[in-house]
Enzyme design. Structure first.
Site, PDB file in Angstrom:
ATOM      1  N   CYS A 295       2.315   1.609  11.532  1.00 47.50           N
ATOM      2  CA  CYS A 295       3.528   2.231  11.027  1.00 47.50           C
ATOM      3  C   CYS A 295       3.958   3.400  11.901  1.00 47.50           C
ATOM      4  CB  CYS A 295       3.320   2.720   9.598  1.00 47.50           C
ATOM      5  SG  CYS A 295       2.015   3.936   9.432  1.00 47.50           S
TER       6      CYS A 295
ATOM      7  N   GLY B  53       0.792  -1.214   0.000  1.00 52.42           N
ATOM      8  CA  GLY B  53       0.000   0.000   0.000  1.00 52.42           C
ATOM      9  C   GLY B  53       0.829   1.271   0.000  1.00 52.42           C
ATOM     10  N   THR B  54       1.950   1.268   0.702  1.00 52.82           N
ATOM     11  CA  THR B  54       2.774   2.475   0.775  1.00 52.82           C
ATOM     12  C   THR B  54       3.317   2.852  -0.596  1.00 52.82           C
ATOM     13  OG1 THR B  54       3.388   2.168   3.090  1.00 52.82           O
ATOM     14  CG2 THR B  54       4.890   3.458   1.741  1.00 52.82           C
TER      15      THR B  54
END
Length: 391
Positions: free
Chosen positions: A332, A79-80
């Site tokens: 995160c 996703g990042t």
């Protein structure tokens, strides 16, 4: 069953918003691509053809699950990367149209940090505010639009408090003005219907490990005709838009996991919602907790509480020792000195933000898990407050 029996050696994982265990069915589908089907999908021989066929099948599956065409799906490392690529790729490729874009105040750090980096390149970003439940203020967002606005970024559902965003309203707003819309659907795709045509989005990100697939896999959907610059340079993989050898086992696992979520979504949504509410009712009855987010329009398995007068890190530590795994918000951001930007944007004080805990239920959780966790939370808060009162 007695409380003592429930408690004996029990450990309950309530941090599925951070990551999920790989489904056994997904793992079984992946295993051959680590050994006998090990070919590089860019190689011209039979081993490569076998690998590329698996990647093509995975791409077809992902596309079908989100209502896209296969040639609109690009595999990423997660996703990042997909979030970074969406912002940087769109703004750099469309700079002649304008250099302004908008993000919501509760976006994932992968979006917010990418936005900050773009501002250092000379682009301009406005941050759209949210209401007390964490939903973007559509009227305020509308007021931020400019003639040179190229992109609006609005996640499908928030990863910290679970609130589902008014994507349909924002989509209509963007389409009226010819502005591109990107939605981070990383947290939503495992439990909510995700379709790039309803509401209409131009870009959408996904991550495998949030939906019982392997870590290190994800995808970016880019609608046909949308101009986007590469983020990673190298070979001609992913139709020349993303260099690097494709992670075949991860793509196979990601697609299989997404397909399973889509097939089981309706039943699992109802089950997770019931578990979450069973847990929430007990916690609210046994403490003076403040519930964060929109309880009605939210991810079915996610609930966030503020326990005023406590330290969230201390609560998490005590819960872990007692057998319950939870989190303070985005995984995160674990260990970060700053309080949750999501809760601050919703109007919580810094002290409240630091006193908040997120619980997220998943596929393997049971009613017994919910009861055990609720009892543990109540006892933990009582003990921590009693200890503080004595100091």
């Amino acid at each position: 069953m007695s409380a003592e029996t429930l408690r004996a050696g029990r450990r309950v994982y309530l941090d599925h918003a951070a990551t999920t265990p790989v489904d056994a069915r997904v793992l079984a589908a992946m295993l051959p691509y680590f050994s006998e089907k090990f070919g590089n999908p860019n190689s011209p021989h039979a081993f490569g053809r076998e690998a590329v066929a698996a990647v093509d099948d995975a791409r077809d599956t992902v596309a079908a699950c989100i209502g896209a065409k296969a040639n609109e799906v690009y595999f990423t490392s997660g996703g990042t990367e997909a979030d970074n690529w969406a912002l940087a790729g769109i703004m750099r490729a469309n700079a002649e149209r304008g250099r302004h874009f908008i993000v919501s105040a509760v976006e994932h750090h992968a979006v917010l940090e990418a936005a900050r980096a773009l501002c250092k390149e000379g682009f301009s970003c406005y941050v759209a505010p949210v209401d007390g439940a964490g939903a973007v203020d559509v009227a305020a967002l509308k007021g931020l639009l400019r003639p040179d606005t190229v992109l609006v970024c609005l996640m499908a559902a928030n990863n910290e408090v679970g609130t589902v965003q008014p994507l349909a309203e924002v989509s209509a707003l963007c389409r009226e003005r010819g502005i591109l819309l990107f939605s981070d659907a990383v947290q939503a795709a495992g439990t909510l219907p995700v379709n790039v045509n309803s509401p209409h989005v131009d870009l959408l990100s996904l991550s495998s490990h949030k939906l019982y697939g392997p870590k290190g896999a994800g995808a970016l959907y880019v609608r046909s005709g949308v101009k986007i610059a590469p983020l990673l340079f190298g070979g001609r993989q992913e139709r020349g838009r993303r260099g690097g050898t494709v992670n075949v086992p991860a793509c196979v696992g990601f697609a299989g996991a997404l397909r399973l979520c889509a097939a089981e979504r309706e039943r699992e949504h109802a089950r997770l919602f019931a578990l979450r509410e069973r847990f929430a009712r007990q916690v609210l009855a046994g403490t003076d907790a403040l519930r964060n987010g929109d309880a009605k329009h939210s991810l079915p398995g996610v609930v966030s509480f503020t326990f005023d007068g406590t330290d969230g890190e201390a609560v998490l530590y005590a819960l872990d020792l007692a057998g319950v795994a939870a989190s303070g918000g985005a995984a995160c951001s674990s260990g970060a000195p700053e309080p949750s930007h999501v809760l601050l944007a919703m109007g919580r004080s810094e002290a409240q933000a630091r006193a908040s805990v997120r619980f997220s239920f998943g596929r393997e959780n049971t009613e017994e898990d919910a009861d055990f966790a609720a009892e543990t939370v109540i006892q933990t808060i009582q003990k921590l407050r009693a200890r503080r009162a004595e100091e």
